[in-house]
Design a protein around this motif. Sequence first.
Motif, PDB file in Angstrom:
ATOM      1  N   ARG A  12       0.833  -1.213   0.000  1.00  0.00           N
ATOM      2  CA  ARG A  12       0.000   0.000   0.000  1.00  0.00           C
ATOM      3  C   ARG A  12       0.861   1.254   0.000  1.00  0.00           C
ATOM      4  O   ARG A  12       0.585   2.212  -0.718  1.00  0.00           O
ATOM      5  N   LEU A  13       1.908   1.245   0.825  1.00  0.00           N
ATOM      6  CA  LEU A  13       2.787   2.428   0.895  1.00  0.00           C
ATOM      7  C   LEU A  13       3.368   2.755  -0.478  1.00  0.00           C
ATOM      8  O   LEU A  13       3.590   3.925  -0.807  1.00  0.00           O
ATOM      9  N   ALA A  14       3.597   1.719  -1.277  1.00  0.00           N
ATOM     10  CA  ALA A  14       4.230   1.916  -2.590  1.00  0.00           C
ATOM     11  C   ALA A  14       3.246   2.408  -3.642  1.00  0.00           C
ATOM     12  O   ALA A  14       3.614   2.637  -4.785  1.00  0.00           O
ATOM     13  N   ASN A  15       1.995   2.566  -3.272  1.00  0.00           N
ATOM     14  CA  ASN A  15       0.984   2.955  -4.263  1.00  0.00           C
ATOM     15  C   ASN A  15       0.284   4.273  -3.911  1.00  0.00           C
ATOM     16  O   ASN A  15      -0.850   4.509  -4.289  1.00  0.00           O
ATOM     17  N   ASP A  16       1.008   5.094  -3.193  1.00  0.00           N
ATOM     18  CA  ASP A  16       0.465   6.407  -2.825  1.00  0.00           C
ATOM     19  C   ASP A  16       0.444   7.306  -4.070  1.00  0.00           C
ATOM     20  O   ASP A  16       1.039   6.980  -5.105  1.00  0.00           O
ATOM     21  N   SER A  17      -0.237   8.414  -3.952  1.00  0.00           N
ATOM     22  CA  SER A  17      -0.297   9.339  -5.087  1.00  0.00           C
ATOM     23  C   SER A  17      -0.537  10.756  -4.587  1.00  0.00           C
ATOM     24  O   SER A  17      -1.207  10.963  -3.578  1.00  0.00           O
ATOM     25  N   ARG A  18      -0.002  11.699  -5.272  1.00  0.00           N
ATOM     26  CA  ARG A  18      -0.297  13.110  -4.977  1.00  0.00           C
ATOM     27  C   ARG A  18      -1.440  13.608  -5.865  1.00  0.00           C
ATOM     28  O   ARG A  18      -1.999  14.668  -5.644  1.00  0.00           O
ATOM     29  N   ILE A  19      -1.741  12.817  -6.908  1.00  0.00           N
ATOM     30  CA  ILE A  19      -2.675  13.263  -7.940  1.00  0.00           C
ATOM     31  C   ILE A  19      -3.933  12.410  -7.906  1.00  0.00           C
ATOM     32  O   ILE A  19      -3.867  11.190  -7.777  1.00  0.00           O
ATOM     33  N   ASP A  20      -5.070  13.052  -8.030  1.00  0.00           N
ATOM     34  CA  ASP A  20      -6.340  12.349  -8.234  1.00  0.00           C
ATOM     35  C   ASP A  20      -6.440  12.062  -9.727  1.00  0.00           C
ATOM     36  O   ASP A  20      -6.719  12.959 -10.526  1.00  0.00           O
ATOM     37  N   HIS A  21      -6.174  10.827 -10.105  1.00  0.00           N
ATOM     38  CA  HIS A  21      -6.126  10.513 -11.539  1.00  0.00           C
ATOM     39  C   HIS A  21      -7.488  10.640 -12.201  1.00  0.00           C
ATOM     40  O   HIS A  21      -7.575  10.726 -13.419  1.00  0.00           O
ATOM     41  N   ARG A  22      -8.535  10.631 -11.417  1.00  0.00           N
ATOM     42  CA  ARG A  22      -9.861  10.785 -12.014  1.00  0.00           C
ATOM     43  C   ARG A  22     -10.033  12.177 -12.601  1.00  0.00           C
ATOM     44  O   ARG A  22     -10.667  12.363 -13.635  1.00  0.00           O
ATOM     45  N   THR A  23      -9.471  13.191 -11.918  1.00  0.00           N
ATOM     46  CA  THR A  23      -9.626  14.576 -12.380  1.00  0.00           C
ATOM     47  C   THR A  23      -8.329  15.152 -12.915  1.00  0.00           C
ATOM     48  O   THR A  23      -8.342  16.164 -13.613  1.00  0.00           O
ATOM     49  N   GLY A  24      -7.222  14.563 -12.555  1.00  0.00           N
ATOM     50  CA  GLY A  24      -5.920  15.126 -12.899  1.00  0.00           C
ATOM     51  C   GLY A  24      -5.469  16.206 -11.938  1.00  0.00           C
ATOM     52  O   GLY A  24      -4.365  16.743 -12.050  1.00  0.00           O
ATOM     53  N   ASN A  25      -6.324  16.533 -10.982  1.00  0.00           N
ATOM     54  CA  ASN A  25      -5.962  17.566 -10.001  1.00  0.00           C
ATOM     55  C   ASN A  25      -5.225  16.962  -8.817  1.00  0.00           C
ATOM     56  O   ASN A  25      -5.354  15.775  -8.529  1.00  0.00           O
ATOM     57  N   PRO A  26      -4.467  17.796  -8.102  1.00  0.00           N
ATOM     58  CA  PRO A  26      -3.781  17.280  -6.914  1.00  0.00           C
ATOM     59  C   PRO A  26      -4.761  17.091  -5.750  1.00  0.00           C
ATOM     60  O   PRO A  26      -5.829  17.709  -5.715  1.00  0.00           O
ATOM     61  N   TYR A  27      -4.386  16.239  -4.825  1.00  0.00           N
ATOM     62  CA  TYR A  27      -5.109  16.166  -3.557  1.00  0.00           C
ATOM     63  C   TYR A  27      -4.691  17.353  -2.693  1.00  0.00           C
ATOM     64  O   TYR A  27      -3.504  17.705  -2.647  1.00  0.00           O
ATOM     65  N   SER A  28      -5.660  17.960  -2.006  1.00  0.00           N
ATOM     66  CA  SER A  28      -5.316  19.102  -1.160  1.00  0.00           C
ATOM     67  C   SER A  28      -4.471  18.654   0.028  1.00  0.00           C
ATOM     68  O   SER A  28      -3.603  19.385   0.491  1.00  0.00           O
ATOM     69  N   SER A  29      -4.747  17.473   0.532  1.00  0.00           N
ATOM     70  CA  SER A  29      -3.887  16.871   1.554  1.00  0.00           C
ATOM     71  C   SER A  29      -4.143  15.381   1.510  1.00  0.00           C
ATOM     72  O   SER A  29      -5.250  14.948   1.194  1.00  0.00           O
ATOM     73  N   ARG A  30      -3.148  14.614   1.812  1.00  0.00           N
ATOM     74  CA  ARG A  30      -3.298  13.149   1.764  1.00  0.00           C
ATOM     75  C   ARG A  30      -2.203  12.538   2.614  1.00  0.00           C
ATOM     76  O   ARG A  30      -1.033  12.566   2.271  1.00  0.00           O
ATOM     77  N   PHE A  31      -2.613  11.996   3.757  1.00  0.00           N
ATOM     78  CA  PHE A  31      -1.642  11.419   4.683  1.00  0.00           C
ATOM     79  C   PHE A  31      -1.956   9.954   4.950  1.00  0.00           C
ATOM     80  O   PHE A  31      -1.851   9.471   6.066  1.00  0.00           O
ATOM     81  N   VAL A  32      -2.379   9.275   3.892  1.00  0.00           N
ATOM     82  CA  VAL A  32      -2.741   7.864   4.089  1.00  0.00           C
ATOM     83  C   VAL A  32      -1.506   7.033   4.436  1.00  0.00           C
ATOM     84  O   VAL A  32      -1.577   6.123   5.267  1.00  0.00           O
ATOM     85  N   ASN A  33      -0.359   7.359   3.846  1.00  0.00           N
ATOM     86  CA  ASN A  33       0.850   6.599   4.194  1.00  0.00           C
ATOM     87  C   ASN A  33       1.266   6.858   5.639  1.00  0.00           C
ATOM     88  O   ASN A  33       1.742   5.959   6.335  1.00  0.00           O
TER      89      ASN A  33
END
Lengths: 217, 720, 338
Positions: free
Chosen positions: B367-388
């Motif tokens: 899971r840690l290896a599959n993080d993303s800064r980008i919402d691929h559905r919209t192409g926009n960045p996530y405003s914050s994302r601390f799932v890792n």
Amino acid sequence: MSKDEWVEESDKGQCSGFGLTRRDTLKSGAAIVAVSLSTQGPNSAEAAADRAAPLPVTPQYPLLVRTTVNGEMVEVEIDTRTSVLDLLRERLGLTGAKKGCDHGQCGACTVHVDGRRVASCLTLAAKVEGGEVVTIEGLSDGDNLHPMQQAFIDHDALQCGYCTPGQIMAAVACVVEGNATSRERIREYMSGNICRCGAYAGIVAAIEDAASKMGRG
Amino acid sequence: MNTASFPDRARVDARDKVLGATVYPGDVPVARILHAMTVPSRIAKGTLTALDTSAAMRVPGVVRVLTPDDFPSPAPVSEDGPPPPPPTLEWRIAYRGQPIALVVAETLEAAIEGAEAVRPSYAPEPFAALIDSEDSERDPGEDVVFGNAEVALSSAATTVEATYVSPTQHHNPIELLVTTAVWEDGRLTIYECTQSSAGTRGATARALRLDPAIVDVKSAYIGGGFGQKGGIGQRQTALVAQAAMLLGRPVKIVMPRGQIFHLATYRPHSRHHVRLGADANGKMTAAVYDAEQEQSRHGFFPCAEYHESTCRLYGIENYRGTAADIRIDRQPPGWMRAPHPQAACFAFESAVDELAHKLGRDPVTLRLANDSRIDHRTGNPYSSRFVNECLEEGARRFGWSRRTPEPGSMTASDGTQIGWGVACGAYPSMMVPAIATLRIGADGSTRYAVSGHEMGQGIRTAIAAVLLEGLEIDPDRLEIVIGDTTAAPQHITAGSWGTAGAIPATAKAVARMREAMRELLAGREIAGNLHRQLSTVRRPFLQIEVSEVGPGQGPEALQALRRGAYAVAGPEYPNFTTMSYIAHFVEVHIEPRTRRVRVPRVVSIADCGRVISPRTAASQVRGGVVWALSAALREATEIDPRYGGYLNNDLADYVVAVNADIREIDVGFIDRPDPLANSTGLKGLGEVAMVGASPAIANAIFHATGKRLRELPIRIEHLL
Amino acid sequence: MRPFSYIRPTTAEEAVNAFADAEAGARFIAGGTTLYDLMKLNIERPTHLIDVTAIGGLATIDTSGDRLRFGALAPMSAVAADPVVAGDYPVLAEALWKAASQQLRNMATVGGNLLQRTRCMYFRNGVDGVYPCNKREPGSGCAAIGGLDRGQAVLGASGSCNAVSPGDWPVALTAMDASVEIVGPAGQRRVPIAELYRLPGDTPHIEFSLAPGELITVIEVPRETLEAGTARGSTYHKIRDRESYAFALASAAVVLEIEDDQVIRARIALGGVATRPWRATEAEAVLAGQRLTPERAIEAGRAAFRTAQPGRHNRFKLELGARTVADALLIAAERSRS
């Protein structure tokens, strides 16, 4: 503690063994008479019955019930079908005990009758004739919360609060019964009170805490 | 933005709650009240051909029996208008349990006896009770597609494919559905446990052809909502309101739980076919996910939303999601805590676990290896994302590094099989507009009115936290008025947007009030709290009003709010996407012979942005975990297709978790503000708390036993 | 709920006479946890309730003689907490405290609990003909057979009914060879617990071998038949869909007497799987004179289900029931050693 011992304490004028004192907690509803035992003898309830507002409609089988609720003598005419819960909520204005299932399956309606916790939804009101009922409204001493009530606040042992009066009445009984001796035992003996919000961890912590303050556990 | 952590503070309404003094709608004292009871339909589909009410009317105390003839015909539905209100009483029967009459009596006992004495006649028709029933009807929803999943899947080094199933489940808050209607001096006041007081006003007015301006709805405290009391409105409301208006007396209904099962919404049974592909390094490259759910003939609980969270859990660039409704003859399903993601993430996070196992990778590492800064559905960045960060902190607290990967490898000496599982959850972080009024009195009082409904999630406590952090006022005389259409415009409280609606507005109110005080004092230094200061300058009170909207929203959102309409922003905001996240770590113990599953400990770490009310937030997460455990191991509503309706329609047979089911639940927060979602940096929490914990349990069971169970609830017979 | 008259006599004689004097529709009520519940569901429709809880002398717990004597009106919680019962007869105490919740155990009496009616969902639902049920409406049919039968009985079912007998306490009493004392219009009699319960056969609506107006007054549990005079090597093991406050999917009451590692006598009764409290004599036979090993325990458990007839969704009860018996045997054996 046996039932006999409870009765004995009751005769001495103690509401129950839970360190409760009688207070004027009963809210008068339209159809009830509440007489403070501290100012009038028990017989005066009969005289007071004349002043009781009648049921809005006379049922096929009416029944006069005399009972003590939170230390107050109550004399009230009921439909024999009425549960203690509906008597408290719909006739006596005591809405602390809650209806969550009406079939003894959730514990939200838990009150003490003659010192023991019961499901008031599954108890015929006729059965508390001559008995002593204590509800959540009769648990605290004025502004001083019962240690169990304080512990529920301290451990955030509630969310929506709807099951809370039943949880607290069950929890106090759980301690007094001697069933709050371990987390495992508390969990088992509190399983008759469903908390759909899922505050169980806080409830167990609160009971452990209060048990030590209640001098039992 | 102020990013300081909020201090631990007790729940502001806890004292009243432990005293039994909180007034829920069923507790409102009303003189001369009448009691109502509904009569449920015994057929699942067809026509009510006659209603013999004579025996019911002979019951002493029964004053009236309302039938379909006592109600206006259904309100016309306009395409761009609000959704239709729940139907009132109708001769057409669409599902078993549909109310066909309302008996009103002087006492509850008489109302119940009267309802039992109503004699209906029916013309029944064939019906479909389950999605596999003959007359069910498939109705595809919108696809969610980005990248090219089929191509990516065909070139993936490793793939997994499986179907997962989630059952019909009912919310079952302990408070029943309760409505008290009072008709007085040309105004209709409704006390109801609703998550949407304005929605209830609008729906009732439309159903009964009333001017909404004469309808007030008050929902100060809700005894548990979980979505049952929001959504599409409650069917009993208009019935009771009509009775009150026809009879000129207040009318109350406390609906029996057995009837609620048949008339309220529920989590629909759903099936999820998931295919995942990963490259040789364990990078997930493709997901193809087909979801289908049971749906009523005209229901609109949206099937496409199964993809809202799953397409954003990881940085998967190629995603193809389909969804379909299977229409049958039941009452409409609806939003139940973590509505779509509960089932969707059970499927998806189970599939990820299967992928990790197939790849020979640790499921946390994968899971840690599959993080993303980008919402691929919209192409926009996530405003914050601390799932890792959630995964890392959870793994640390749980002691994950001591896990041995092989299924069955942690069996205890007495034969108890021990399993450790992990899964993540995501949920859209949304926001709604708010209009708030804050008034501070020289007499020591403070009154704050805003949109929101308190169902135990702690919204009052969060509001109080912001007010008391920013203003020197007397906390004991702080009155927070919510859920009341007479106090402030009300938006439905659901979808975890309650705090995101109320808190930024509250922060703004605090700032505006401080500014107003500064102007009032004009440089004078006055000792004491704000009440004292007002008193000193002989100002009886100071009142300010503020409004706040979500990112990308304008004045039209405030207009919608004033109308009582739906005005939700997010999770796709103009230039970014905002999601809340959580990671759950679960230990299960499975008995060697009788195979009972115990969950002795759970660690859950959430990223909900800035935590406004730490104590109630932690309780929310624990509650979400309890819900997930209950959903994974206990709850399913049973429907016999020969009859329709719900067989286990009580709390003895619909088995929810009890105290003895729950052990240690350790909750933590990342507590880092989201920089864009709103002015206070918070994100939603109540729903995401539940998401992912059910698959974590299923994954732990796999780790304990080597047995992959893909259908909920997981029960003893599946492990024998 | 239909209206009903209510009286609360203070002697058993008065109660029995009141029943005889009443028109059809009279019922005794004790704790009311079953009867009032079913009245709220409009399944029980008594017109006269005779509350027996004020009858004197029927709430006593006497553990001093050759037989344990429990007054029928003793609350389940009180019997469960009795030190002699809790210490020397764990099978009885556990059957009580694993039933329902403490609130209900405070209300329900040990006599009334013997007459608890089935929890079959088809029985409890659908008054006025939604679900046919021979127990509720004789001759109407049985929706549970061929329906959602996960909870239904695999032992003792008939073509008319497969509803499970829901009790725990009656199962423990069955293992203990208890009997009940009954008063009624025809005077007093004693009935072994095994004869109190009827198989459904063609008349599933007749569940108990009590005549109208008969009242259980005392439950007697013999201890002279126990080698040690106690049942410390015993347990009531209950498996359910959650940890507490639920009816049994399968349960086993086991009373073991072991000497030199050999089973002298095993008494086994089953709950949650049969249409009445079920004495598992086949399982007992497997163990007699044998050394109790885990393998033997499961063999005994399987023997108990040799004649079982599962439906569509309850086949698992055969294996679960067998394993529950096995676990119960091992728990009881452990206790008999300590």
